[in-house]
Design an enzyme around this catalytic site. Structure first.
Site, PDB file in Angstrom:
ATOM      1  CE  LYS A  77      -3.452   2.812   0.422  1.00  0.00           C
ATOM      2  NZ  LYS A  77      -4.276   3.083  -0.780  1.00  0.00           N
ATOM      3  CG  ASN A 137      -9.405   3.714  -5.052  1.00  0.00           C
ATOM      4  OD1 ASN A 137      -8.705   4.326  -4.232  1.00  0.00           O
ATOM      5  ND2 ASN A 137      -8.956   3.362  -6.250  1.00  0.00           N
ATOM      6  CG  ASN A 159       2.718   2.633  -4.147  1.00  0.00           C
ATOM      7  OD1 ASN A 159       2.241   3.656  -3.671  1.00  0.00           O
ATOM      8  ND2 ASN A 159       2.627   2.347  -5.440  1.00  0.00           N
ATOM      9  CB  CYS A 169       0.704  12.155  -4.385  1.00  0.00           C
ATOM     10  SG  CYS A 169       0.833  10.407  -4.071  1.00  0.00           S
ATOM     11  CB  ILE A 191      -2.347   3.683 -16.582  1.00  0.00           C
ATOM     12  CG1 ILE A 191      -3.610   2.839 -16.671  1.00  0.00           C
ATOM     13  CG2 ILE A 191      -1.788   4.019 -17.917  1.00  0.00           C
ATOM     14  CD1 ILE A 191      -4.763   3.472 -17.452  1.00  0.00           C
ATOM     15  CG  ASN A 192      -2.154   5.372 -10.118  1.00  0.00           C
ATOM     16  OD1 ASN A 192      -3.178   4.870  -9.658  1.00  0.00           O
ATOM     17  ND2 ASN A 192      -1.168   5.811  -9.368  1.00  0.00           N
ATOM     18  N   GLY A 239      -7.441  -3.022 -15.289  1.00  0.00           N
ATOM     19  CA  GLY A 239      -8.581  -3.815 -15.729  1.00  0.00           C
ATOM     20  C   GLY A 239      -8.300  -5.234 -16.147  1.00  0.00           C
TER      21      GLY A 239
END
Ligand SMILES: Cc1cc2nc3c(=O)[nH]c(=O)nc-3n(C[C@H](O)[C@H](O)[C@H](O)COP(=O)(O)OP(=O)(O)OC[C@H]3O[C@@H](n4cnc5c(N)ncnc54)[C@H](O)[C@@H]3O)c2cc1C
Ligand SMILES: Cc1cc2nc3c(=O)[nH]c(=O)nc-3n(C[C@H](O)[C@H](O)[C@H](O)COP(=O)(O)O)c2cc1C
Ligand code: FES
Lengths: 293, 315
Positions: free
Chosen positions: B54, B78, B108, B138, B199-200, B255
């Site tokens: 995480k 999310n 991460n 971020c 990708i994010n 995905g």
């Protein structure tokens, strides 16, 4: 070697639909063959169900009954949206992917054998499961108060087990609990015959007021239901100085502790913390999540 | 019995010098700090090449108010808000509990400032962690909250700062919420990136029309799941054009829900394939994906999965 007691505690199985029965108020009772889950399930735990392959996420539902010998579990749910609507179309013989049992169960304390079980709406299932467990386990003597604003998903019958201090209008009971020897009464503001007219907490207040102090010191409260009801139960427990455990709901993704999506803010000795409803809950001490005003 | 990566050496890859038993990687934010999914009977970290932990910041973070997750068509939103116990707790209390014999573990790193990225990376550098992934999506608090990763210069700054703090493999996680992902990748590469995650999530919103409010507590959230797969495939293809001459590997993600999806990412240019949201409905799907890839290698006469990377023939 690090101890990892959490490992392998949740089963993934293809649960076969044994029966699905409809009740007024869009309620359904679903019986599933899920032997691994049935064997390990404890009151307060839930299953995470894949209602339909078209949906990206599973849906959490509390376990109402578990029969380890038959290898089956029973759920009670209300159709409220797409997931539960699709679940309601499942017929006997079909299978559903089921993750379970999940979560921290209720943890009753033996020095408080007078367990007061309060269930509201589809908060009924864990209370039925807890009643079943406690009736088999001396010294507990559970008493259940169940509330609903839609017709109860069972036929009401005159209560067989007398309970002191309750208004006369609270005369009906849930047959299953009555048959188990678990005294219980019903509450609703819809004026259903035999039901106390008011909130579950009002009826609980009558019951508590009729107990003497020694008996009251033996009471522990357990509750599951809509958030406002749980807040009222937490307040009731605080006023009477009773320990109280509540089962909470929050939107979930993984259901196994991986995503931190399902959190609730709790008070801890070290300050506020975010706890996951799925694996740190769903059962929490009421004073941790409902703070005094 | 399903093929497990341990028994099929064709699935093993070398990722920045690390031995992955399978090209599959469990994605950051979906599996907590590496042990959460082991609750599920039959799940094993051994089925994947690596596990991304995480997102971790310098100080502990409580994260966002609920609701934090919401299902959307073919996916979910999310907005967890980087809930984490802080890097020191992760290094001192969580890493010692992980079984590094089972898989590779990747930290991460997240931050609100370039300095925070540097410092968190530095602390992970002094730990048993196998590699460091930098989440540059971020918000930059010093630049009015625009995401570092959406700006090429700011992205490169973060990478430079992290590069100075570690010699471990440095994986930069690129944001799809920008116009020139290939240009961004080029700048990150020059700043010292060893690999990319592509990708994010894509930013999105869900609205409760009855209440006229966003469903997500944070108002907006990251979209993941099958809904973003076509976008992710294109971005992997684009970043691969930048990476190919340098032999820089990509963890393709977005995905993936079955073996065919994983194959598509490999063909588009990924060396490894990330699995996140799909775990939420099928915690055991990695075994099946490994088996599908192995079967594909057999059918196409390929000796190792690495031979598949970037084999896309454009029309
Ligand atoms: C631990 C736990 C136990 C539960 N036990 C029961 C039960 O025994 N019987 C019962 O009828 N319901 C129960 N619920 C609530 C039930 O999960 C939701 O009613 C259901 O998920 C709604 O899904 P939907 O797609 O039909 O509704 P939608 O409103 O269309 O759902 C949209 C999304 O929001 C989520 N969601 C909506 N309402 C809730 C809610 N109250 N709790 C959690 N997620 C929600 C859904 O899972 C879905 O991802 C429980 C919830 C939790 C967390
Ligand atoms: C609940 C959730 C939490 C996430 N948290 C993080 C995070 O902390 N750091 C990060 O870099 N990516 C995070 N992500 C993004 C995933 O790692 C992944 O890149 C993205 O979800 C796309 O893959 P998927 O479609 O397979 O899920 C998160 C995703 C989800 C669904
Ligand atoms: S639903 Fe993922 S942590 Fe609870």
């Amino acid at each position: 070697m690090t101890d990892r007691p959490h490992r392998d505690t949740i089963a993934l199985e293809d649960a076969r639909v044994l029966s699905q029965d409809a009740y007024p108020g869009d309620q359904r009772i679903l019986r599933l063959a899920a032997p691994a889950c049935a064997r390990d399930a404890r009151p307060g735990q839930f299953v995470h169900l894949r209602c339909d392959p078209r949906l990206a996420l599973r849906r959490p539902l509390s376990i109402m009954r578990a029969d380890p010998d038959a290898g089956s579990i029973e759920l009670l749910y209300k159709v409220v949206g797409e997931g539960t609507r699709l679940l309601a179309t499942r017929r006997p013989g079909e299978t559903l992917s089921l993750l379970g049992p999940i979560g921290q169960p209720f943890a009753p304390h033996a020095e408080r054998p007078r367990a007061l079980l309060i269930g509201g709406g589809v908060g009924l299932p864990p209370m039925v499961f807890l009643a079943d467990a406690l009736r088999r386990a001396p010294p507990w003597r559970p008493f259940a108060i169940l509330g609903s604003e839609v017709p109860f998903p069972f036929d009401l019958q005159p209560a067989r087990h007398p309970i002191a201090g309750l208004p006369a209008e609270a005369s009906a009971a849930m047959p299953l609990l009555d048959d188990w020897g678990v005294p219980n009464r019903l509450a609703s503001r819809q004026g259903y015959p035999g039901c106390f007219s008011g909130y579950v907490t009002d009826l609980a207040e009558h019951w508590l007021a009729a107990l003497d102090e020694a008996a009251r010191a033996e009471v522990e409260v357990f509750a599951c239901g809509p958030h406002p009801m749980l807040a009222a139960v937490a307040d009731l427990a605080r006023r009477w100085g009773l320990p109280c455990q509540v089962s909470l709901e929050e939107y979930m993704a993984c259901g196994v502790g991986g995503c931190a999506g399902c959190v609730v803010e709790v008070r801890t000795p070290d300050g506020p913390a975010m706890k996951r409803v799925c694996v740190d809950g769903p059962v929490f001490a009421a004073e941790q999540v409902f703070f005094a005003a | 019995m399903m093929t497990s990566p341990a028994t099929d050496p064709r699935l093993a890859i070398d990722f920045c010098g690390l031995a992955f038993a399978s090209p599959l990687v469990l994605l950051s934010g979906c599996v907590g700090f590496g042990e959460e999914y082991t609750r599920v009977r039959g799940f094993s970290n051994r089925d994947v090449g690596a596990v991304c932990l995480k997102g971790t910041t310098l100080a502990p973070r409580l994260g966002n108010q609920p609701h934090r997750v919401f299902e959307t068509p073919c996916g979910m939103l999310n907005a967890i808000g980087l809930q984490n116990p802080g890097v020191d707790h992760v290094v001192e209390r969580i890493l010692p509990g992980l079984d590094f014999a089972e898989t590779r573990f990747i930290a991460n790193v997240s931050g609100s400032t370039v300095e925070e990225y540097h410092e968190v990376t530095r602390r992970f550098d002094d730990s048993p962690i196998d590699a460091i992934e930098v989440n540059i999506s971020c918000p930059n608090v010093k630049e009015g909250g625009v995401a570092f990763g959406n700006d090429i210069a700011m992205s490169a700054q973060v990478v430079t700062a992290c590069r100075q703090a570690t010699r471990k493999p440095l994986i930069i996680k690129l944001s799809p919420n920008q116009t020139d992902i290939a240009g961004n990748a080029r700048a990150c590469l020059e700043a010292g990136a060893d690999a990319f995650s592509v990708i994010n999530t894509l930013m999105g919103m869900a609205i409760d029309s009855e209440r006229r409010r966003p469903v997500i507590g944070n108002n907006q959230g990251g979209l993941s799941g099958p809904a973003i797969k076509p976008i992710a495939l294109l971005k992997v293809h684009q970043v691969y054009q930048v990476c190919r001459p340098h032999g820089v590997p990509i963890i393709g993600q977005g995905g993936v829900e079955n073996g065919r999806d994983a194959l598509e990412f490999l063909i588009a240019g990924a060396s490894a394939v990330g699995i996140g949201t799909a775990l939420f409905y099928d915690p055991l799907l990695c075994r099946e994906i490994n088996a599908t890839i192995a079967d594909y290698l057999t059918r196409h006469g390929l000796e190792r999965v690495a031979d598949l990377t970037g084999t896309l023939c454009l029309n």
